[in-house]
Structures are given as C-alpha cells and as structure tokens.
Design an enzyme around this catalytic site. Structure first.
Site, short mmCIF file in Angstrom:
data_model
loop_
_atom_site.label_atom_id
_atom_site.label_comp_id
_atom_site.label_asym_id
_atom_site.label_seq_id
_atom_site.Cartn_x
_atom_site.Cartn_y
_atom_site.Cartn_z
N HIS A 12 0.82 -1.20 0.00
CA HIS A 12 0.00 0.00 0.00
C HIS A 12 0.86 1.26 0.00
O HIS A 12 2.04 1.20 0.29
CB HIS A 12 -0.97 0.02 1.19
N ARG A 16 -1.68 10.99 4.49
CA ARG A 16 -2.41 11.58 5.61
C ARG A 16 -3.49 12.51 5.06
O ARG A 16 -3.22 13.30 4.15
CB ARG A 16 -1.46 12.35 6.52
N GLU A 63 -3.71 3.58 1.80
CA GLU A 63 -4.05 3.72 3.20
C GLU A 63 -4.25 5.21 3.49
O GLU A 63 -3.34 6.01 3.32
CB GLU A 63 -2.94 3.18 4.10
N ASN A 67 -5.43 11.67 11.44
CA ASN A 67 -5.08 12.00 12.82
C ASN A 67 -6.14 12.97 13.33
O ASN A 67 -6.32 14.06 12.78
CB ASN A 67 -3.68 12.62 12.89
N HIS A 82 3.10 11.66 -7.22
CA HIS A 82 1.70 11.37 -7.47
C HIS A 82 1.43 9.87 -7.34
O HIS A 82 2.37 9.07 -7.37
CB HIS A 82 1.27 11.85 -8.86
N GLU A 130 -2.35 10.62 -11.16
CA GLU A 130 -2.26 10.54 -12.62
C GLU A 130 -3.19 9.44 -13.08
O GLU A 130 -3.15 8.32 -12.58
CB GLU A 130 -0.82 10.21 -13.05
#
Length: 135
Positions: A12, A16, A63, A67, A82, A130
């Site tokens: 993965h 954030r 993922e 937070n 990207h 992209e």
C-alpha cells in the site's frame, strides 16, 4: 539473493488526510475504489481506512490515515510526486471527478510526444493522481 519478483510485493501507499469522510467520498465516489477496511484507534486518536480496486491480497491499495487532532491541512512536500491509476476512460473519469466537485489539474489528452492518454486530478487534500488510459 532472493528473486524479488517472486518474494516481494507492493502492499500500500499511505497518505495523511485532514477529513476522512471527504477523502472516502472522493476515493469511493468518482475514483471508483472500494472501502476495504477501516479502523478507529481511540487511544492513538487516529483512524485508518484502506481503499482500492480489489482485495489487498492481490492488489496494491491506498491507506488513508486521519489524525483526529490535525487542525491544519497537511503540507504535501516536495518529495511526493503522485499516485498513478490505470483506467479505461480518462475523459469520462475526469468528467465524474469534476461533477463530484473534484479538481482536474491536467486535462485529459495524449502525453507530449506520445499517444498515451493521461490526466491529473487532485484529491480533497491536494494529492495528485495521474490517470493513465488502459483499454
């Protein structure tokens, strides 16, 4: 020396995000990904959501880390480039992203000096994606 093609696999990419619901709406809406799993960690004050186009056992996924105490948008930085996603219709997906309120930063069309059709869109946090047409 191990045969990396046989023994290693990309699992993965983690990014954030400031607003998990908004990001999930983008990735599972116009981008067409599935929410594969989500976990809230109250003691750590964060949530994780994994999205992708297929089961994690066979596909690389994204993922999304949220937070809870993050008040300001994250700075993407100069090192990140990207994510790239192969899609059957770049023009159609850009229309969907725009209709969903998303941002197309490079209109669909052939790459310079080539024939491959690409476009760039941004997710709600400004991460560039992209889109590469794969028939």
């Amino acid at each position: 020396m191990p045969d990396t093609a046989a023994n290693y696999r990309m699992l993965h990419t983690m990014i954030r995000v400031k607003d998990l619901d908004r990001s999930l709406a983008f990735y599972t809406g116009p981008m067409g990904m599935q929410l594969l799993r989500k976990r809230d960690v109250p003691d750590g004050k964060y949530s994780l959501a994994f999205v992708g186009y297929g089961d994690e056992k066979e596909h690389c996924v994204v993922e999304l880390t949220h937070n809870w105490d993050q008040e300001k948008p994250y700075e993407i930085g100069t090192g990140f480039g990207h994510l790239a996603v192969g899609v059957p219709d770049v023009y159609g997906l850009c229309d969907q992203v725009t209709k969903a309120g998303g941002k197309v930063t490079r209109a669909p069309g052939p790459v310079k000096f080539g024939t491959t059709v690409i476009a760039f869109v941004e997710d709600p946090d400004g991460y560039k994606i992209e889109l590469i047409e794969r028939k």
